[in-house]
Design a protein around this motif. Structure first.
Motif, PDB file in Angstrom:
ATOM      1  N   UNK A  18      62.997 -89.146  25.393  1.00 18.22           N
ATOM      2  CA  UNK A  18      62.857 -88.631  24.028  1.00 18.22           C
ATOM      3  C   UNK A  18      62.273 -87.221  24.043  1.00 18.22           C
ATOM      4  N   UNK A  19      61.323 -87.005  24.923  1.00 21.03           N
ATOM      5  CA  UNK A  19      60.735 -85.665  25.045  1.00 21.03           C
ATOM      6  C   UNK A  19      61.753 -84.675  25.617  1.00 21.03           C
ATOM      7  N   UNK A  20      62.466 -85.089  26.641  1.00 18.08           N
ATOM      8  CA  UNK A  20      63.445 -84.220  27.302  1.00 18.08           C
ATOM      9  C   UNK A  20      64.539 -83.767  26.331  1.00 18.08           C
ATOM     10  N   UNK A  21      64.998 -84.683  25.476  1.00 20.75           N
ATOM     11  CA  UNK A  21      66.064 -84.365  24.535  1.00 20.75           C
ATOM     12  C   UNK A  21      65.534 -83.848  23.197  1.00 20.75           C
ATOM     13  N   UNK A  22      64.258 -83.471  23.159  1.00 22.45           N
ATOM     14  CA  UNK A  22      63.610 -82.880  21.980  1.00 22.45           C
ATOM     15  C   UNK A  22      63.671 -83.754  20.729  1.00 22.45           C
ATOM     16  N   UNK A  23      63.667 -85.046  20.909  1.00 20.03           N
ATOM     17  CA  UNK A  23      63.606 -85.951  19.763  1.00 20.03           C
ATOM     18  C   UNK A  23      62.180 -85.989  19.237  1.00 20.03           C
ATOM     19  N   UNK A  24      61.226 -85.939  20.152  1.00 21.54           N
ATOM     20  CA  UNK A  24      59.815 -85.858  19.765  1.00 21.54           C
ATOM     21  C   UNK A  24      59.291 -84.499  20.223  1.00 21.54           C
TER      22      UNK A  24
ATOM     23  N   UNK B 275      61.658 -94.155  28.567  1.00 24.73           N
ATOM     24  CA  UNK B 275      62.203 -93.896  27.228  1.00 24.73           C
ATOM     25  C   UNK B 275      61.454 -92.755  26.547  1.00 24.73           C
ATOM     26  N   UNK B 276      60.129 -92.735  26.664  1.00 25.87           N
ATOM     27  CA  UNK B 276      59.341 -91.654  26.071  1.00 25.87           C
ATOM     28  C   UNK B 276      59.681 -90.329  26.736  1.00 25.87           C
ATOM     29  N   UNK B 277      59.821 -90.340  28.061  1.00 22.44           N
ATOM     30  CA  UNK B 277      60.169 -89.113  28.782  1.00 22.44           C
ATOM     31  C   UNK B 277      61.539 -88.588  28.336  1.00 22.44           C
TER      32      UNK B 277
ATOM     33  N   UNK C  73      53.519 -88.610  25.768  1.00 27.47           N
ATOM     34  CA  UNK C  73      53.679 -88.335  27.200  1.00 27.47           C
ATOM     35  C   UNK C  73      52.440 -88.784  27.980  1.00 27.47           C
ATOM     36  N   UNK C  74      51.261 -88.613  27.397  1.00 27.74           N
ATOM     37  CA  UNK C  74      50.036 -89.092  28.046  1.00 27.74           C
ATOM     38  C   UNK C  74      50.077 -90.611  28.175  1.00 27.74           C
ATOM     39  N   UNK C  75      50.538 -91.282  27.126  1.00 25.77           N
ATOM     40  CA  UNK C  75      50.670 -92.743  27.170  1.00 25.77           C
ATOM     41  C   UNK C  75      51.682 -93.148  28.239  1.00 25.77           C
ATOM     42  N   UNK C  76      52.786 -92.419  28.331  1.00 26.92           N
ATOM     43  CA  UNK C  76      53.813 -92.718  29.334  1.00 26.92           C
ATOM     44  C   UNK C  76      53.262 -92.567  30.746  1.00 26.92           C
TER      45      UNK C  76
END
Length: 69
Positions: free
Chosen positions: A23-29, A19-21, A38-41
């Motif tokens: 969110x990052x991919x779709x530029x939500x975060x 889910x975090x990946x 991303x480090x946490x993921x």
């Protein structure tokens, strides 16, 4: 390393990492928050793959079912 993570715990960590990946991919975060998450993921994925969480060891916690010998 002794296993201290159960299957449900591994599944939850994997789902959160994906889910975090996404969110990052779709530029939500973005920005610093994105890098921290991303480090946490990545940590979640690694601990899921090796069935071991160092924080669980520090606190004496385990989600792994006990095996009867």
């Amino acid at each position: 390393m002794k296993k201290n993570m159960g299957n449900i715990d591994k599944g939850i960590r994997t789902i959160l990492a994906v889910a975090i990946a996404l969110l990052y991919y779709f530029n939500v975060i973005e920005g610093t928050l994105a890098y921290i998450l991303m480090a946490v993921a990545i940590i979640f994925l690694i601990t899921s793959l090796v069935n071991f969480c160092p924080l669980y060891t520090l606190f004496g916690f385990s989600t792994c079912k006990l095996e009867n010998d």
